[in-house]
Scaffold this motif. Structure first.
Motif, PDB file in Angstrom:
ATOM      1  N   ALA A  36      21.072 -47.009  88.242  1.00 21.77           N
ATOM      2  CA  ALA A  36      19.806 -46.232  87.912  1.00 21.77           C
ATOM      3  C   ALA A  36      19.406 -46.346  86.432  1.00 21.77           C
ATOM      4  CB  ALA A  36      20.302 -44.534  88.293  1.00 21.77           C
ATOM      5  N   ALA A  37      18.146 -46.277  86.217  1.00 23.66           N
ATOM      6  CA  ALA A  37      17.508 -46.517  84.988  1.00 23.66           C
ATOM      7  C   ALA A  37      16.205 -45.847  84.747  1.00 23.66           C
ATOM      8  CB  ALA A  37      17.388 -48.207  84.796  1.00 23.66           C
ATOM      9  N   GLY A  38      16.099 -45.628  83.559  1.00 25.02           N
ATOM     10  CA  GLY A  38      14.538 -44.962  83.208  1.00 25.02           C
ATOM     11  C   GLY A  38      13.685 -46.146  83.034  1.00 25.02           C
TER      12      GLY A  38
ATOM     13  N   TYR B  72      20.810 -39.581  76.959  1.00 25.34           N
ATOM     14  CA  TYR B  72      19.525 -40.379  77.074  1.00 25.34           C
ATOM     15  C   TYR B  72      18.749 -40.396  75.722  1.00 25.34           C
ATOM     16  CZ  TYR B  72      20.151 -38.761  82.092  1.00 25.34           C
ATOM     17  OH  TYR B  72      20.717 -38.597  83.291  1.00 25.34           O
ATOM     18  N   GLU B  73      17.741 -41.340  75.892  1.00 23.94           N
ATOM     19  CA  GLU B  73      17.508 -41.806  74.601  1.00 23.94           C
ATOM     20  C   GLU B  73      16.717 -40.843  73.936  1.00 23.94           C
ATOM     21  OE1 GLU B  73      17.152 -43.402  77.744  1.00 23.94           O
ATOM     22  OE2 GLU B  73      19.017 -44.295  77.228  1.00 23.94           O
TER      23      GLU B  73
ATOM     24  N   VAL C 175      15.946 -48.727  80.992  1.00 25.91           N
ATOM     25  CA  VAL C 175      17.053 -48.430  80.357  1.00 25.91           C
ATOM     26  C   VAL C 175      18.018 -47.443  80.631  1.00 25.91           C
ATOM     27  CG1 VAL C 175      15.568 -46.459  79.290  1.00 25.91           C
ATOM     28  CG2 VAL C 175      17.650 -47.406  77.814  1.00 25.91           C
ATOM     29  N   GLY C 176      19.252 -48.219  80.417  1.00 22.77           N
ATOM     30  CA  GLY C 176      20.365 -47.364  81.172  1.00 22.77           C
ATOM     31  C   GLY C 176      21.769 -47.597  80.409  1.00 22.77           C
ATOM     32  N   MET C 177      22.688 -47.183  81.035  1.00 18.71           N
ATOM     33  CA  MET C 177      24.127 -47.115  80.512  1.00 18.71           C
ATOM     34  C   MET C 177      25.350 -48.011  80.970  1.00 18.71           C
ATOM     35  SD  MET C 177      24.025 -43.021  79.860  1.00 18.71           S
ATOM     36  CE  MET C 177      22.480 -42.045  79.531  1.00 18.71           C
TER      37      MET C 177
ATOM     38  N   THR D  95      14.783 -44.418  88.356  1.00 16.41           N
ATOM     39  CA  THR D  95      14.950 -42.954  88.667  1.00 16.41           C
ATOM     40  C   THR D  95      14.122 -41.740  87.824  1.00 16.41           C
ATOM     41  OG1 THR D  95      16.812 -42.644  87.332  1.00 16.41           O
ATOM     42  CG2 THR D  95      17.356 -43.149  89.671  1.00 16.41           C
ATOM     43  N   ASN D  96      13.339 -42.151  86.859  1.00 21.62           N
ATOM     44  CA  ASN D  96      12.844 -41.207  86.148  1.00 21.62           C
ATOM     45  C   ASN D  96      11.952 -41.957  85.238  1.00 21.62           C
ATOM     46  OD1 ASN D  96      15.732 -41.637  85.051  1.00 21.62           O
ATOM     47  ND2 ASN D  96      14.614 -41.346  83.166  1.00 21.62           N
TER      48      ASN D  96
ATOM     49  N   ALA E 214      11.330 -43.195  81.283  1.00 20.77           N
ATOM     50  CA  ALA E 214      12.173 -42.927  79.999  1.00 20.77           C
ATOM     51  C   ALA E 214      11.557 -41.612  79.157  1.00 20.77           C
ATOM     52  CB  ALA E 214      12.468 -43.939  79.153  1.00 20.77           C
TER      53      ALA E 214
ATOM     54  N   LEU F  62      14.648 -34.763  80.521  1.00 19.05           N
ATOM     55  CA  LEU F  62      15.372 -35.643  81.485  1.00 19.05           C
ATOM     56  C   LEU F  62      16.502 -34.853  82.060  1.00 19.05           C
ATOM     57  CD1 LEU F  62      15.439 -39.292  79.988  1.00 19.05           C
ATOM     58  CD2 LEU F  62      13.533 -37.883  81.137  1.00 19.05           C
TER      59      LEU F  62
ATOM     60  N   VAL G  67      17.788 -37.996  88.115  1.00 22.06           N
ATOM     61  CA  VAL G  67      18.275 -39.445  88.512  1.00 22.06           C
ATOM     62  C   VAL G  67      18.883 -39.461  89.918  1.00 22.06           C
ATOM     63  CG1 VAL G  67      20.166 -41.038  88.004  1.00 22.06           C
ATOM     64  CG2 VAL G  67      18.835 -39.856  86.040  1.00 22.06           C
TER      65      VAL G  67
HETATM   66  N1  HPA Z   1      18.196 -43.328  80.231  1.00 22.27           N
HETATM   67  C1  HPA Z   1      19.375 -43.879  80.389  1.00 22.27           C
HETATM   68  N2  HPA Z   1      19.923 -44.238  81.311  1.00 22.27           N
HETATM   69  C2  HPA Z   1      19.575 -43.652  82.610  1.00 22.27           C
HETATM   70  C3  HPA Z   1      18.225 -43.144  82.495  1.00 22.27           C
HETATM   71  C4  HPA Z   1      17.339 -43.190  81.315  1.00 22.27           C
HETATM   72  O1  HPA Z   1      16.313 -42.614  81.273  1.00 22.27           O
HETATM   73  N3  HPA Z   1      17.863 -42.783  83.854  1.00 22.27           N
HETATM   74  C5  HPA Z   1      18.859 -43.109  84.330  1.00 22.27           C
HETATM   75  N4  HPA Z   1      19.843 -43.640  83.858  1.00 22.27           N
END
Ligand code: HPA
Length: 292
Positions: free
Chosen positions: A127-129, A206-207, A223-225, A248-249, A251, A259, A264
């Motif tokens: 899952a990432a922004g 989150y960032e 961007v993700g972790m 999922t969103n 950033a 956020l 997410v």
């Molecule tokens: N940033 C980092 N990791 C994430 C994000 C995000 O916006 N959304 C889902 N994982």
């Protein structure tokens, strides 16, 4: 951890991974004899694909010696063995993250184990922004390349030649042929798979909006972790890698909103059907040897 004299004859604070991997592999092979051809890592809220595998056999992470267990909500923490057509596969439902405090060797242990068990191809999802212009929440993105901004690398320490070479090439870390195949699968299924660069950060915050502006300047689209350390470990071992982000969103700072992890998991839940079909289409193609 103190200094240790390793089997390779160098002073190191890093534990050798081969003995640990062999122990875990033996345990799994006793429980489940068939070698998977493909390994999957299913990220936050994306574990549902594993439920579609035929003749499933579940092995909880906690039953595998050497495997760390994640505490993140939405991460089941199982290896799921099963079939896609005639092909054996294994999926990790959930993963362990660096931000939970696990050493990097633990973060990549699952991916190394799936490859040790026989997987020549790994499909890594997260899952990432979204921070690229063209991305919206709910999009799926093929990962073309990554920025490892975690400050860590799983290959630090003595190189273990049984795993791979000292200085692995990362030029085509994400397999171009698999990527093209995935783009075609999405098209046939009637949607556009976006594509871009994934930036992997340590988290767990989150960032900040300033960091997101920096990431955009560096060429990141998502961007993700997670993911980047696993991809490094997989390439070190010579596995082919396919990567997908579920956006999922947007950033931080890209909308007026703040956020949350709930957002997410809600978006991941919403696109679960499309994501599952994409994975199924790609795996069916790999099973039928359609990907060169
Ligand atoms: N940033 C980092 N990791 C994430 C994000 C995000 O916006 N959304 C889902 N994982």
């Amino acid at each position: 951890m103190g200094l240790k004299h390793s089997a390779l004859g160098v002073m190191t604070t890093y534990e050798l991974q081969m003995p640990r991997l062999e122990r875990a592999r033996d345990t799994i092979q006793k429980l489940h004899g068939t070698a998977p051809k493909v390994g999957l890592v299913l990220g936050s809220g994306l574990g549902a694909y594993a439920d579609t595998l035929a003749s499933k056999k579940i092995v909880p992470f906690a039953d595998v010696p050497g495997m760390a267990v994640s505490k993140v909500v939405g991460h089941a923490g199982n290896f799921v063995f099963g079939n896609v057509g005639d092909m054996h596969a294994v999926a990790m439902q959930g993963r362990v993250h660096l931000y939970e405090g696990h050493p990097v060797a633990d973060v990549v242990f699952g991916i190394r184990l799936m490859i040790s068990l026989g997987a020549k191809t790994v499909i890594i999802t997260n899952a990432a922004g979204g921070c690229g212009q063209q991305l919206s929440a709910g999009d799926l993105m093929l990962i073309d390349d990554h920025l490892n901004l975690t400050g860590q690398n799983p290959l630090v320490g003595a190189n273990e030649p049984d795993l791979g070479v000292r200085f692995p090439d990362m030029t085509r870390a994400y397999d171009p042929a698999l990527g093209t195949y995935a783009m075609d699968v999405a098209k046939k299924q009637g949607f556009t798979l976006k594509r871009g660069v994934y930036a992997g950060l340590l988290g767990p915050t989150y960032e900040t909006p300033a960091e997101v502006r920096m990431l955009r300047g560096l060429g990141a689209h998502a961007v993700g972790m997670s993911t980047v350390l696993e991809v490094i470990a997989a390439r070190h071992m010579g596995a082919r890698v396919l990567g997908f982000s579920c956006i999922t969103n947007l950033a931080a700072g890209m909308t007026g909103e703040t956020l949350s992890h709930d957002e997410v998991t809600e978006t991941a839940e919403r696109v679960k059907g499309q994501f599952t079909s994409l994975l199924h289409g790609v795996l069916t193609g790999i099973a039928a040897n359609e990907v060169k």
